[in-house]
Motif scaffolding. Structure first.
Motif, PDB file in Angstrom:
ATOM      1  N   ASP A 147       7.596   5.778   5.382  1.00 53.04           N
ATOM      2  CA  ASP A 147       8.810   5.211   4.794  1.00 53.04           C
ATOM      3  C   ASP A 147       8.366   4.002   3.964  1.00 53.04           C
ATOM      4  OD1 ASP A 147      11.226   4.149   4.180  1.00 53.04           O
ATOM      5  OD2 ASP A 147      11.686   3.405   6.187  1.00 53.04           O
ATOM      6  N   PRO A 148       8.743   3.931   2.663  1.00 54.95           N
ATOM      7  CA  PRO A 148       8.248   2.826   1.816  1.00 54.95           C
ATOM      8  C   PRO A 148       8.596   1.439   2.365  1.00 54.95           C
ATOM      9  CG  PRO A 148       9.673   4.327   0.559  1.00 54.95           C
ATOM     10  CD  PRO A 148       9.565   4.886   1.932  1.00 54.95           C
ATOM     11  N   ASN A 149       9.661   1.336   3.170  1.00 53.17           N
ATOM     12  CA  ASN A 149      10.072   0.013   3.663  1.00 53.17           C
ATOM     13  C   ASN A 149       9.529  -0.303   5.055  1.00 53.17           C
ATOM     14  OD1 ASN A 149      11.653  -0.152   1.324  1.00 53.17           O
ATOM     15  ND2 ASN A 149      13.282   1.021   2.331  1.00 53.17           N
ATOM     16  N   ASP A 150       8.612   0.514   5.546  1.00 55.99           N
ATOM     17  CA  ASP A 150       8.094   0.309   6.894  1.00 55.99           C
ATOM     18  C   ASP A 150       7.194  -0.923   6.956  1.00 55.99           C
ATOM     19  OD1 ASP A 150       6.842   0.486   9.362  1.00 55.99           O
ATOM     20  OD2 ASP A 150       6.857   2.675   9.361  1.00 55.99           O
ATOM     21  N   GLU A 151       7.546  -1.869   7.824  1.00 53.14           N
ATOM     22  CA  GLU A 151       6.779  -3.132   7.905  1.00 53.14           C
ATOM     23  C   GLU A 151       5.374  -2.893   8.455  1.00 53.14           C
ATOM     24  OE1 GLU A 151       9.006  -5.999  10.112  1.00 53.14           O
ATOM     25  OE2 GLU A 151      10.685  -5.955   8.709  1.00 53.14           O
ATOM     26  N   GLU A 152       5.272  -1.972   9.403  1.00 59.55           N
ATOM     27  CA  GLU A 152       3.961  -1.698  10.013  1.00 59.55           C
ATOM     28  C   GLU A 152       2.987  -1.164   8.959  1.00 59.55           C
ATOM     29  OE1 GLU A 152       2.016   1.265  13.327  1.00 59.55           O
ATOM     30  OE2 GLU A 152       4.193   1.032  13.306  1.00 59.55           O
ATOM     31  N   VAL A 153       3.491  -0.243   8.121  1.00 61.54           N
ATOM     32  CA  VAL A 153       2.650   0.319   7.054  1.00 61.54           C
ATOM     33  C   VAL A 153       2.266  -0.782   6.070  1.00 61.54           C
ATOM     34  CG1 VAL A 153       2.591   1.951   5.136  1.00 61.54           C
ATOM     35  CG2 VAL A 153       3.660   2.611   7.278  1.00 61.54           C
ATOM     36  N   ALA A 154       3.236  -1.619   5.718  1.00 62.64           N
ATOM     37  CA  ALA A 154       2.962  -2.728   4.777  1.00 62.64           C
ATOM     38  C   ALA A 154       1.879  -3.643   5.344  1.00 62.64           C
ATOM     39  CB  ALA A 154       4.244  -3.512   4.517  1.00 62.64           C
ATOM     40  N   PHE A 155       1.944  -3.926   6.651  1.00 64.70           N
ATOM     41  CA  PHE A 155       0.936  -4.797   7.281  1.00 64.70           C
ATOM     42  C   PHE A 155      -0.428  -4.121   7.255  1.00 64.70           C
ATOM     43  CE2 PHE A 155      -1.532  -6.029  11.041  1.00 64.70           C
ATOM     44  CZ  PHE A 155      -1.687  -7.388  10.773  1.00 64.70           C
ATOM     45  N   ASP A 156      -0.452  -2.815   7.609  1.00 64.00           N
ATOM     46  CA  ASP A 156      -1.737  -2.078   7.603  1.00 64.00           C
ATOM     47  C   ASP A 156      -2.357  -2.085   6.218  1.00 64.00           C
ATOM     48  OD1 ASP A 156      -1.456  -1.575  10.211  1.00 64.00           O
ATOM     49  OD2 ASP A 156      -1.045   0.575  10.060  1.00 64.00           O
ATOM     50  N   GLU A 157      -1.517  -1.885   5.201  1.00 62.85           N
ATOM     51  CA  GLU A 157      -2.051  -1.832   3.833  1.00 62.85           C
ATOM     52  C   GLU A 157      -2.533  -3.198   3.368  1.00 62.85           C
ATOM     53  OE1 GLU A 157       0.762   0.106   1.312  1.00 62.85           O
ATOM     54  OE2 GLU A 157       0.282   2.085   2.142  1.00 62.85           O
ATOM     55  N   ALA A 158      -1.909  -4.256   3.891  1.00 61.94           N
ATOM     56  CA  ALA A 158      -2.330  -5.610   3.493  1.00 61.94           C
ATOM     57  C   ALA A 158      -3.664  -5.979   4.129  1.00 61.94           C
ATOM     58  CB  ALA A 158      -1.266  -6.624   3.890  1.00 61.94           C
ATOM     59  N   THR A 159      -4.043  -5.258   5.197  1.00 61.02           N
ATOM     60  CA  THR A 159      -5.280  -5.638   5.906  1.00 61.02           C
ATOM     61  C   THR A 159      -6.332  -4.536   5.908  1.00 61.02           C
ATOM     62  OG1 THR A 159      -4.231  -4.859   7.939  1.00 61.02           O
ATOM     63  CG2 THR A 159      -4.096  -7.220   7.483  1.00 61.02           C
ATOM     64  N   ASP A 160      -6.069  -3.392   5.210  1.00 58.01           N
ATOM     65  CA  ASP A 160      -7.069  -2.311   5.265  1.00 58.01           C
ATOM     66  C   ASP A 160      -8.248  -2.590   4.323  1.00 58.01           C
ATOM     67  OD1 ASP A 160      -6.231  -1.687   2.722  1.00 58.01           O
ATOM     68  OD2 ASP A 160      -5.456   0.312   3.195  1.00 58.01           O
ATOM     69  N   GLU A 161      -9.180  -1.624   4.261  1.00 57.17           N
ATOM     70  CA  GLU A 161     -10.415  -1.836   3.488  1.00 57.17           C
ATOM     71  C   GLU A 161     -10.161  -1.894   1.985  1.00 57.17           C
ATOM     72  OE1 GLU A 161     -11.381   0.903   7.038  1.00 57.17           O
ATOM     73  OE2 GLU A 161      -9.783   0.685   5.565  1.00 57.17           O
ATOM     74  N   PHE A 162      -8.982  -1.407   1.542  1.00 54.45           N
ATOM     75  CA  PHE A 162      -8.702  -1.399   0.097  1.00 54.45           C
ATOM     76  C   PHE A 162      -7.945  -2.643  -0.344  1.00 54.45           C
ATOM     77  CE2 PHE A 162      -8.655   3.022   1.620  1.00 54.45           C
ATOM     78  CZ  PHE A 162      -9.809   3.451   0.986  1.00 54.45           C
ATOM     79  N   ALA A 163      -7.562  -3.498   0.626  1.00 49.13           N
ATOM     80  CA  ALA A 163      -6.756  -4.682   0.294  1.00 49.13           C
ATOM     81  C   ALA A 163      -7.418  -5.565  -0.773  1.00 49.13           C
ATOM     82  CB  ALA A 163      -6.448  -5.478   1.549  1.00 49.13           C
ATOM     83  N   PRO A 164      -8.748  -5.825  -0.687  1.00 49.70           N
ATOM     84  CA  PRO A 164      -9.355  -6.671  -1.748  1.00 49.70           C
ATOM     85  C   PRO A 164      -9.152  -6.106  -3.150  1.00 49.70           C
ATOM     86  CG  PRO A 164     -10.899  -6.359   0.056  1.00 49.70           C
ATOM     87  CD  PRO A 164      -9.707  -5.489   0.353  1.00 49.70           C
TER      88      PRO A 164
END
Length: 324
Positions: free
Chosen positions: A92-109
């Motif tokens: 779900d585009p508005n999912d906070e958990e997904v947003a957090f994961d994406e902000a901290t995953d290996e592609f974040a930089p």
């Protein structure tokens, strides 16, 4: 004697009219022993089916026209895609958990614009002509990519050298009997690593009505249909191969289109002919990928920890179940 219409046709020199085939109701074409006759009857039967289908379609269309505005809405055809089995990992585009994961995953930089993509494209050991040409053409699609032909050097040895030279991704094209058949994409320095099966590779010269050579402008990137958590990770991997700001003046677009877990890659140039019409030219190369596994960390065939592996017997129980 009692000459029927067939006799009179034969007397005129015309061929006799073909009789309509009337089979008994329980008759099956497969009962015919003669192979040629069976094939002929089968084609005839198919033709009959097609005629009936067309007639029914015409009839339906006439009925719709007669009803005008009162016609019932057209039924949506059933396809494997729209009958897809629900996947609980669909994002779900508005999912906070997904947003957090994406902000901290290996592609974040990359997505925070802290790193600039720099890609090393290499091959299996001592590649043949077709794979070499494919790598060269791939390097014209992905900006800031460098082709290196590997001669007996293990991937484990290549990765530290790549990291030392600020490469952000490593692409390995594998081949079998001179045909490119696999792609390994490893995000540096911390992974993940995706293994894909590669098929339907078409080089530039094999594409009909192809455009002129691509220019050095940064292309736009389109990622279609990567809906689940796994699909999201794979989509982010592809996105991080290309620099952030596409140069629209180049009018070039790279598309990764996922359909039924097959990822189709196309590279086009477009031009707006008018406000409504757009012309596109395929530049090539084109290929199809199927994800085999996603591994945490960089390439490690022995001790790698796998996030996802495609196990056909367990996973492909339904044709309507997709993973990406």
């Amino acid at each position: 004697g009692g000459g029927g219409p067939v006799d009179s046709a034969a007397e005129d020199g015309r061929p006799p009219a073909p009789e309509r085939v009337l089979f008994p109701p329980t008759f099956s074409v497969s009962e015919i022993k003669n192979k040629q006759r069976r094939h002929f009857m089968f084609l005839r039967w198919k033709q009959q089916q097609r005629k009936e289908k067309l007639a029914a379609k015409k009839k339906r269309r006439k009925e719709r026209e007669a009803l005008g505005d009162k016609a019932p809405p057209k039924a949506i055809p059933k396809t494997i895609e729209n009958q897809r089995v629900y996947d609980e990992t669909t994002v779900d585009p508005n999912d906070e958990e997904v947003a957090f994961d994406e902000a901290t995953d290996e592609f974040a930089p990359y997505f925070n614009r802290q790193t600039v993509p720099k890609i090393l494209i290499t091959t299996s050991d001592r590649p043949r002509g077709r794979t070499v040409r494919f790598c060269e053409q791939l390097s014209t699609v992905i900006p800031n990519s460098h082709v290196y032909y590997r001669r007996g050097l293990a991937l484990k040895r290549i990765i530290p050298q790549c990291i030392a030279r600020d490469f952000t991704d490593l692409i390995v094209i594998n081949e079998d009997r001179k045909i490119p058949n696999g792609l390994v994409l490893s995000h540096l320095p911390d992974g993940p690593t995706a293994h894909f099966r590669m098929s339907s590779v078409r080089l530039r010269k094999e594409i009909k009505r192809k455009g002129k050579e691509p220019t050095e402008h940064v292309p736009e990137v389109i990622l279609n249909n990567f809906t689940t958590r796994l699909g999201h990770s794979v989509g982010r991997m592809f996105a991080s191969l290309f620099p952030h700001d596409p140069q629209f003046i180049g009018r070039q677009v790279a598309t990764f289109h996922n359909q039924r877990d097959y990822i189709f890659f196309r590279f086009h140039r477009y031009i707006f002919k008018s406000e409504k019409k757009v012309g596109i030219q395929e530049l090539g190369p084109r290929f199809t990928l199927k994800l085999r596994s996603l591994q945490k960390g960089t390439f490690d065939s022995k001790f790698g920890e796998y996030e996802w592996i495609h196990k056909r017997r367990e996973m492909d129980t339904s044709r309507r179940k997709f993973h990406l």
